[in-house]
Every structure is written in structure tokens, then in C-alpha cells.
Design a protein around this motif. Structure first.
Motif, short mmCIF file in Angstrom:
data_model
loop_
_atom_site.label_atom_id
_atom_site.label_comp_id
_atom_site.label_asym_id
_atom_site.label_seq_id
_atom_site.Cartn_x
_atom_site.Cartn_y
_atom_site.Cartn_z
N ALA A 40 12.97 -29.18 115.10
CA ALA A 40 12.53 -29.21 113.71
C ALA A 40 13.77 -29.47 112.86
N VAL A 41 13.70 -30.46 111.97
CA VAL A 41 14.88 -30.86 111.19
C VAL A 41 14.49 -30.90 109.72
N LEU A 42 15.40 -30.39 108.88
CA LEU A 42 15.15 -30.31 107.44
C LEU A 42 16.34 -30.83 106.65
N PRO A 43 16.10 -31.48 105.50
CA PRO A 43 17.19 -31.94 104.64
C PRO A 43 17.59 -30.87 103.62
N SER A 44 17.63 -29.63 104.07
CA SER A 44 17.91 -28.49 103.19
C SER A 44 18.41 -27.33 104.01
N GLY A 45 19.62 -26.87 103.71
CA GLY A 45 20.15 -25.72 104.43
C GLY A 45 19.38 -24.45 104.12
N SER A 46 18.89 -24.31 102.89
CA SER A 46 18.20 -23.08 102.53
C SER A 46 16.83 -22.97 103.20
N CYS A 47 16.07 -24.06 103.23
CA CYS A 47 14.78 -24.04 103.90
C CYS A 47 14.96 -23.88 105.42
N ALA A 48 15.97 -24.56 105.96
CA ALA A 48 16.25 -24.43 107.39
C ALA A 48 16.62 -23.00 107.73
N ALA A 49 17.41 -22.36 106.87
CA ALA A 49 17.81 -20.98 107.11
C ALA A 49 16.63 -20.03 107.04
N THR A 50 15.67 -20.33 106.17
CA THR A 50 14.47 -19.50 106.08
C THR A 50 13.72 -19.51 107.40
N ILE A 51 13.57 -20.69 107.99
CA ILE A 51 12.87 -20.79 109.27
C ILE A 51 13.71 -20.20 110.39
N ARG A 52 15.00 -20.48 110.37
CA ARG A 52 15.87 -20.07 111.48
C ARG A 52 16.12 -18.56 111.49
N HIS A 53 16.34 -17.98 110.31
CA HIS A 53 16.70 -16.57 110.25
C HIS A 53 15.62 -15.69 109.62
N GLY A 54 14.88 -16.24 108.66
CA GLY A 54 13.86 -15.44 107.99
C GLY A 54 12.61 -15.21 108.82
N TYR A 55 12.13 -16.27 109.48
CA TYR A 55 10.89 -16.14 110.23
C TYR A 55 10.94 -15.09 111.35
N PRO A 56 11.99 -15.06 112.18
CA PRO A 56 12.02 -14.04 113.22
C PRO A 56 11.95 -12.62 112.66
N ASP A 57 12.56 -12.40 111.49
CA ASP A 57 12.48 -11.07 110.87
C ASP A 57 11.08 -10.81 110.31
#
Length: 255
Positions: A78-95
Motif C-alpha cells: 500500500a503506497v500513499l503520497p502523504s507521510g501523515s496518512c501513511a503513518a496513520t495506517i502504519r502506526h495508528g491502525y495496529p493500536d
């Protein structure tokens, strides 16, 4: 290329790119295809849930997280042109979904294959842009989430170094927040305005023609302040320059 041949990429467009600057999405897809990826845009994607997550609305954020996880599961990356949205999926979703027995493992699996686009191109695919020229000077702002949560710093600069004619100039406080911060700029507008004012002054001191960054929200915030101050600096997402698409209206100049 160092990545697997012809990986299937689920491209998550993000709300701001879809609504405000879709050209960023097209530029990103162009680069991914040049890197050898098969790119698809899942039609069921909506918001990643970042505004709700950052505001403490975990219930709505989790609902959006489940929807996004289901949309991105079929892909190699999964690739996004946004560090903040990518971080939400990468770090926020598991929590968010850690206590949900049906979704915790699925969220972790999607998180593990989620990347910000310049990091994905440089680190995973080993991509190098070829045949790009832009006779201009530019400075680079490191957006908070991309830098601190996704480790994006060297990658965009390495990719930009292959654009002939582009002179990169150092930005004082390049890693300091621009004041956008998603809902922060709405809740604390006076503080946000003071922060972006200092950022705009630092950008102007570089004398650069262009300001580049990897998050549209940050770019909109800085472009707006620069415009109000009468600055001539033009703002573009990094992928627009890498794809050779920086010859049209800059962010904030669209009619």
C-alpha cells in the motif's frame, strides 16, 4: 530495481489529493509505473481516519480503519503520497484495532506493507528518475509525520538529486512543524499562524524558486502564508517535480 518484479500496489490517494490536487495522484501513479509496479486505486477507499484519530474519536477512526484495511489487503504494498496518512495506517491502525480479535492481525499485516511514496520508490523499488530536468532552485520542508513516524528524509532528496538543473538549498528549521498539524490549525489557529509565519520567513530567506514537501496539507498551509505575504515562492509536492509535472500551476495557483 531492488524490489520484487511487478509488485501489485494499492494506491491510497488521500482526501486532500483527491479533492484539492489530483495531479499529485497522477504524478505518483506515473512514478510507480515507471518503477515497474502494477498500480490499482481501490474504489472502496475513503478517508484513512486520521482527523478522527487525532481528535480522540477512536470509534469512527476504527470504523474507517477496518474499511481501509479491507480495501488494501489484496495488494503486495500500500503506497500513499502523504507521510501523515501513511503513518496513520502504519502506526495508528495496529493500536486502534489491537483489541479486536477479527481485525488486529489484519491491521498489522496491512500496516507492515504500507509505505510513503518516496520511501517506497527509493528503499523498496530502488527507483531512479531518468530524463528529468527542471532549471530552478528549490528548498525542502520535512513534514512531521513523514520524518518522525515514517523515517522519510534522505529518500526524497536522493530522488531529487537526479533531476538535472535543480539546485537544492538548505532550509533553516527544515524539520520544524509548519503549523498545519491536521485539526491543530483549526483548534489553535493563532498558534498555527505564528508557526507558519516563522516557516514562511525561513523559506523566503533561502531565495529558492520552489518549496517542496511530501504532504499536501503542509504545502497548502505554507503556500497560503507565502501568498498572503506576497512571496514569489511556488509550492509543489515532491512527486510532481520527480514526474516532470512542475510546469503547470503551483499549489494555491489553480484557477
Amino acid at each position: 530495481m531492488s524490489g520484487q518484479p511487478n509488485p501489485r500496489v494499492g494506491f491510497f490517494v488521500t482526501c486532500l489529493v483527491d479533492a484539492i490536487r489530483p495531479g499529485i495522484g497522477f504524478a505518483a501513479i506515473q512514478l510507480l509505473e515507471e518503477a515497474g509496479c502494477t498500480v490499482e486505486v481501490p474504489q472502496q477507499q475513503t478517508c484513512c481516519g486520521q482527523p478522527a484519530f487525532n481528535s480522540g474519536d477512536d470509534a469512527d477512526a476504527a470504523r474507517l480503519a477496518r474499511q481501509t484495511v479491507a480495501a488494501l489487503e489484496p495488494y503486495d504494498y500500500a503506497v500513499l503520497p502523504s507521510g501523515s496518512c501513511a503513518a496513520t495506517i502504519r502506526h495508528g491502525y495496529p493500536d486502534l484495532l489491537a483489541g479486536d480479535p477479527k481485525w488486529a492481525a489484519r491491521a498489522a499485516a496491512v500496516a507492515a506493507k504500507t509505505h510513503e511514496i518516496t520511501s517506497f520508490l527509493a528503499d523498496v523499488m530502488g527507483y531512479v528518475p531518468e530524463g528529468r530536468r527542471l532549471n530552478a532552485s528549490a528548498t525542502y520542508h520535512d513534514s512531521c509525520s513523514g520524518l518522525r513516524e515514517m523515517g522519510v528524509a534522505a529518500q526524497p532528496r536522493a530522488l531529487l538529486s537526479h533531476v538535472e538543473g535543480l539546485e537544492m538549498r538548505a532550509l533553516e528549521g527544515n524539520d520544524v512543524c509548519c503549523g498545519f498539524g491536521g485539526t491543530f490549525c483549526v483548534k489553535y489557529s493563532a498558534i498555527s499562524n505564528a508557526i507558519v509565519g516563522e516557516k514562511a520567513e525561513a523559506i523566503e530567506r533561502t531565495g529558492a524558486d520552489l518549496l517542496l514537501a511530501g504532504d499536501l496539507g503542509c504545502l497548502m498551509n505554507m503556500a497560503g502564508k507565502l501568498h498572503r505575504q506576497g512571496a514569489k515562492t511556488r509550492c509543489f509536492h515532491t512527486v510532481e517535480v520527480l514526474a516532470g509535472c512542475a510546469d503547470g500551476p503551483a499549489i494555491g495557483e489553480e484557477t
